[in-house]
Write a protein that holds these residues in place. Structure first.
Motif, PDB file in Angstrom:
ATOM      1  N   THR A 199       0.927  -1.149   0.084  1.00 21.18           N
ATOM      2  CA  THR A 199       0.026  -0.145  -0.002  1.00 21.18           C
ATOM      3  C   THR A 199       0.982   1.325   0.116  1.00 21.18           C
ATOM      4  OG1 THR A 199      -1.680  -1.309   1.266  1.00 21.18           O
ATOM      5  CG2 THR A 199      -1.944   0.890   1.255  1.00 21.18           C
ATOM      6  N   ASP A 200       0.375   2.333  -0.723  1.00 23.88           N
ATOM      7  CA  ASP A 200       1.037   3.542  -0.593  1.00 23.88           C
ATOM      8  C   ASP A 200       0.640   4.546   0.253  1.00 23.88           C
ATOM      9  OD1 ASP A 200       2.763   5.769  -1.579  1.00 23.88           O
ATOM     10  OD2 ASP A 200       0.455   6.612  -2.183  1.00 23.88           O
ATOM     11  N   GLU A 201       1.436   4.835   1.274  1.00 24.66           N
ATOM     12  CA  GLU A 201       0.983   5.648   2.387  1.00 24.66           C
ATOM     13  C   GLU A 201       0.261   6.706   2.596  1.00 24.66           C
ATOM     14  OE1 GLU A 201       3.167   6.661   6.660  1.00 24.66           O
ATOM     15  OE2 GLU A 201       4.248   5.406   5.315  1.00 24.66           O
ATOM     16  N   LEU A 202       0.680   7.457   1.430  1.00 25.03           N
ATOM     17  CA  LEU A 202      -0.008   8.797   1.154  1.00 25.03           C
ATOM     18  C   LEU A 202      -1.356   8.767   0.537  1.00 25.03           C
ATOM     19  CD1 LEU A 202       0.466  12.049   1.343  1.00 25.03           C
ATOM     20  CD2 LEU A 202       1.293  11.780  -1.165  1.00 25.03           C
ATOM     21  N   THR A 203      -1.416   7.946  -0.345  1.00 30.14           N
ATOM     22  CA  THR A 203      -3.013   7.930  -1.041  1.00 30.14           C
ATOM     23  C   THR A 203      -3.544   6.919  -0.882  1.00 30.14           C
ATOM     24  OG1 THR A 203      -1.758   6.555  -2.953  1.00 30.14           O
ATOM     25  CG2 THR A 203      -1.825   8.906  -3.243  1.00 30.14           C
ATOM     26  N   SER A 204      -3.206   5.605   0.096  1.00 33.88           N
ATOM     27  CA  SER A 204      -3.822   4.334   0.456  1.00 33.88           C
ATOM     28  C   SER A 204      -4.173   3.668  -0.823  1.00 33.88           C
ATOM     29  CB  SER A 204      -5.196   4.724   1.025  1.00 33.88           C
ATOM     30  OG  SER A 204      -4.870   5.326   2.404  1.00 33.88           O
ATOM     31  N   LEU A 205      -3.677   4.013  -1.976  1.00 27.10           N
ATOM     32  CA  LEU A 205      -3.613   2.933  -3.266  1.00 27.10           C
ATOM     33  C   LEU A 205      -2.684   1.875  -3.184  1.00 27.10           C
ATOM     34  CD1 LEU A 205      -3.684   5.573  -6.107  1.00 27.10           C
ATOM     35  CD2 LEU A 205      -5.584   4.377  -5.318  1.00 27.10           C
ATOM     36  N   ASN A 206      -2.774   0.959  -4.053  1.00 32.26           N
ATOM     37  CA  ASN A 206      -1.876   0.074  -4.157  1.00 32.26           C
ATOM     38  C   ASN A 206      -0.510   0.643  -4.495  1.00 32.26           C
ATOM     39  OD1 ASN A 206      -3.389  -2.691  -4.250  1.00 32.26           O
ATOM     40  ND2 ASN A 206      -4.344  -1.355  -5.709  1.00 32.26           N
ATOM     41  N   ASN A 207       0.747   0.157  -4.180  1.00 34.58           N
ATOM     42  CA  ASN A 207       1.945   0.775  -4.507  1.00 34.58           C
ATOM     43  C   ASN A 207       2.399  -0.012  -5.771  1.00 34.58           C
ATOM     44  OD1 ASN A 207       2.819  -1.573  -3.693  1.00 34.58           O
ATOM     45  ND2 ASN A 207       3.691  -0.621  -1.743  1.00 34.58           N
ATOM     46  N   ARG A 208       3.594   0.519  -6.115  1.00 30.16           N
ATOM     47  CA  ARG A 208       4.188  -0.153  -7.641  1.00 30.16           C
ATOM     48  C   ARG A 208       4.289  -1.516  -7.454  1.00 30.16           C
ATOM     49  NH1 ARG A 208       9.322   2.849 -10.250  1.00 30.16           N
ATOM     50  NH2 ARG A 208       9.655   1.236 -11.650  1.00 30.16           N
ATOM     51  N   ARG A 209       4.862  -1.977  -6.137  1.00 30.15           N
ATOM     52  CA  ARG A 209       4.875  -3.615  -5.995  1.00 30.15           C
ATOM     53  C   ARG A 209       3.648  -4.297  -6.147  1.00 30.15           C
ATOM     54  NH1 ARG A 209       5.435  -6.635  -1.005  1.00 30.15           N
ATOM     55  NH2 ARG A 209       6.733  -8.257  -1.341  1.00 30.15           N
TER      56      ARG A 209
ATOM     57  N   ASP B 208     -10.718  -3.674 -11.570  1.00 31.55           N
ATOM     58  CA  ASP B 208      -9.651  -2.777 -11.983  1.00 31.55           C
ATOM     59  C   ASP B 208      -8.717  -2.564 -10.899  1.00 31.55           C
ATOM     60  OD1 ASP B 208     -11.010  -3.197 -14.283  1.00 31.55           O
ATOM     61  OD2 ASP B 208     -12.015  -0.877 -13.739  1.00 31.55           O
ATOM     62  N   LEU B 209      -7.373  -2.422 -11.019  1.00 32.61           N
ATOM     63  CA  LEU B 209      -6.324  -1.936 -10.052  1.00 32.61           C
ATOM     64  C   LEU B 209      -5.941  -0.704 -10.316  1.00 32.61           C
ATOM     65  CD1 LEU B 209      -3.992  -3.683  -8.068  1.00 32.61           C
ATOM     66  CD2 LEU B 209      -2.728  -2.470  -9.710  1.00 32.61           C
ATOM     67  N   VAL B 210      -5.882   0.259  -9.517  1.00 31.12           N
ATOM     68  CA  VAL B 210      -5.182   1.670  -9.612  1.00 31.12           C
ATOM     69  C   VAL B 210      -4.179   1.546  -8.262  1.00 31.12           C
ATOM     70  CG1 VAL B 210      -5.855   4.133  -9.092  1.00 31.12           C
ATOM     71  CG2 VAL B 210      -7.637   2.517  -9.759  1.00 31.12           C
ATOM     72  N   ALA B 211      -2.965   2.034  -8.918  1.00 33.37           N
ATOM     73  CA  ALA B 211      -1.692   2.165  -8.318  1.00 33.37           C
ATOM     74  C   ALA B 211      -1.040   3.231  -8.305  1.00 33.37           C
ATOM     75  CB  ALA B 211      -1.033   1.015  -8.530  1.00 33.37           C
ATOM     76  N   ARG B 212      -0.225   3.759  -7.261  1.00 34.07           N
ATOM     77  CA  ARG B 212       0.675   4.947  -7.479  1.00 34.07           C
ATOM     78  C   ARG B 212       1.858   4.333  -7.921  1.00 34.07           C
ATOM     79  NH1 ARG B 212       2.748   8.893  -2.697  1.00 34.07           N
ATOM     80  NH2 ARG B 212       3.755  10.555  -4.138  1.00 34.07           N
ATOM     81  N   TYR B 213       2.206   4.733  -8.967  1.00 36.91           N
ATOM     82  CA  TYR B 213       3.547   4.143  -9.780  1.00 36.91           C
ATOM     83  C   TYR B 213       4.803   4.671  -9.151  1.00 36.91           C
ATOM     84  CZ  TYR B 213       6.453   1.579 -13.052  1.00 36.91           C
ATOM     85  OH  TYR B 213       7.330   1.083 -13.498  1.00 36.91           O
ATOM     86  N   GLY B 214       4.688   5.986  -8.721  1.00 32.84           N
ATOM     87  CA  GLY B 214       5.506   6.393  -8.196  1.00 32.84           C
ATOM     88  C   GLY B 214       5.510   8.354  -8.328  1.00 32.84           C
ATOM     89  N   GLY B 215       5.893   9.071  -7.587  1.00 30.73           N
ATOM     90  CA  GLY B 215       5.787  10.533  -7.243  1.00 30.73           C
ATOM     91  C   GLY B 215       4.186  10.899  -7.709  1.00 30.73           C
TER      92      GLY B 215
END
Ligand SMILES: Nc1nc2c(ncn2[C@@H]2O[C@H](COP(=O)(O)OP(=O)(O)OP(=O)(O)O)[C@@H](O)[C@H]2O)c(=O)[nH]1
Length: 340
Positions: A178-188, A249-256
């Motif tokens: 999980t991406d901490e800032l957005t609570s989205l899935n992270n790149r991994r 569908d999967l939404v993720a923060r890829y980076g930045g």
């Protein structure tokens, strides 16, 4: 006896870590978890001394402090930590083997599976593989319990310990995805999901499409309104994307300020449709902040590149094509969707 003592110790530590982190308002990231596991395990006295000193002096565990602790005391010891979890799981398995021998009948199959778990454990598993291993052991134990109504209380309590370990592992895996800032899935998380979609395409020709989304002129936005408001905008964009897509569908923060949306079963035209909806939803809203919404941030826009899976693709080539289209969208003046 020695194994049981170790098992109890490990379980005791696991029960101390999360409440303490919660009390000190420390986010449960794998890095922070490693710090606090070591703290309670007392395997690294310098780390323990440093933390005790911080607590005694009422120092807050800010992200900087946590990172400092991790860099100073844990980072170089990561292989050692994985090794520790490996040893703990090994102890669990040994303890189970012993209990199962006492139970006797109806457990031959289970003993065989434990041998297999043992072999997997020797092959240097990573965190995901270890998690899977603990989950498999838990499932096996549940099965044995179901077929051995007369079993001893000790196996029940052992099964409780495994359930606890499993839930700790679940928690760790979730945090690691999980991406901490957005609570989205992270790149991994995205990379694992993309790999699954590639396999589906190879096996059953099930298509999928990928959107690569980048916030326009975000650097300027940060410079104008500050990083903290920039962070809020990232969270807003994340939410807008999540609300536009479907459950699969999967939404993720890829980076930045870059995001990806993977759409299983979507052909190019469907994916472009979704991309347009996301672009429109974000660009139409006038953002403002402050108690009475007095500070006007204007409109945020995004550029989107879309690509659909083709024969011969792997996750990288699909991503590269979406990224190429994103570049074309930026060149075309931003706030638009381009596709190939
Ligand atoms: N607030 C905030 N900003 C971030 C974060 N991650 C990346 N950024 C910023 O995002 C900006 C990205 O800038 P650029 O890649 O130059 O692109 P841009 O300004 O968005 O311009 P275009 O993409 O060409 O439209 C940089 O200023 C980064 O500092 C984050 O987590 N929070």
């Amino acid at each position: 006896m020695h194994n049981n003592q170790n098992l109890e110790q490990t379980s005791h530590i696991l029960h101390l870590v999360l409440p303490k982190m919660s009390e000190l308002a420390i986010p449960v990231t794998p890095e922070n978890y490693a710090i606090w596991f070591d703290y309670f395990a007392e395997t690294n006295l310098n780390l323990k001394r440093a933390i005790d000193g911080l607590i005694a002096n009422d120092v807050k565990f800010t992200p900087e402090v946590n990172l400092g602790l991790y860099n100073r005391f844990i980072e170089e010891r990561s292989p050692e930590i994985i090794e520790n979890v490996q040893i703990e799981t090994q102890i669990l398995i040994n303890s189970l083997v012993h209990k199962i021998e006492l139970l006797g009948e109806g457990t031959a199959n289970f003993s065989g599976n434990l041998t297999e778990f043992n072999q997997k454990l020797q092959s240097n598993p990573n965190l995901d593989e270890l998690t899977l291993l603990v989950m498999s052991i838990a499932a096996e134990v549940e099965q044995v319990i179901a077929s051995n109504r007369h079993m001893s209380d000790s196996l029940v309590s052992l099964s409780d310990e495994i359930a606890n370990l499993k839930s700790e592992m679940d928690n760790l895996s979730k945090v690691a995805m999980t991406d901490e800032l957005t609570s989205l899935n992270n790149r991994r998380a995205y990379e694992l999901f993309a790999a699954e979609q590639m396999t589906k395409f190879t096996d059953t020709q099930t298509v999928c499409s990928l959107l690569m989304i980048d916030i326009d002129h975000f650097k300027l936005f940060n410079e104008t309104f500050g990083h903290l408001i920039g962070d809020k905008v990232l969270a807003y964009v994340a939410l807008a994307m999540k609300h536009t897509v479907k459950g699969d569908d999967l939404v993720a923060r890829y980076g930045g300020e870059e995001f990806v949306v993977m759409l299983p079963n979507a052909k190019l035209a469907d994916a472009v449709n979704v991309a347009e909806k996301i672009r429109e939803r974000i660009s139409l809203k006038q953002l403002s902040i402050g108690k009475e919404k007095k500070q006007n941030l204007g409109h945020i826009t995004v550029s989107i590149g879309v690509a659909t899976i083709q024969t011969g693709d792997d996750a990288e080539t699909l991503l590269a094509r979406a990224d190429e289209q994103l570049y074309i969208a930026k060149k075309a003046g931003r706030n638009c969707v381009k596709y190939a």
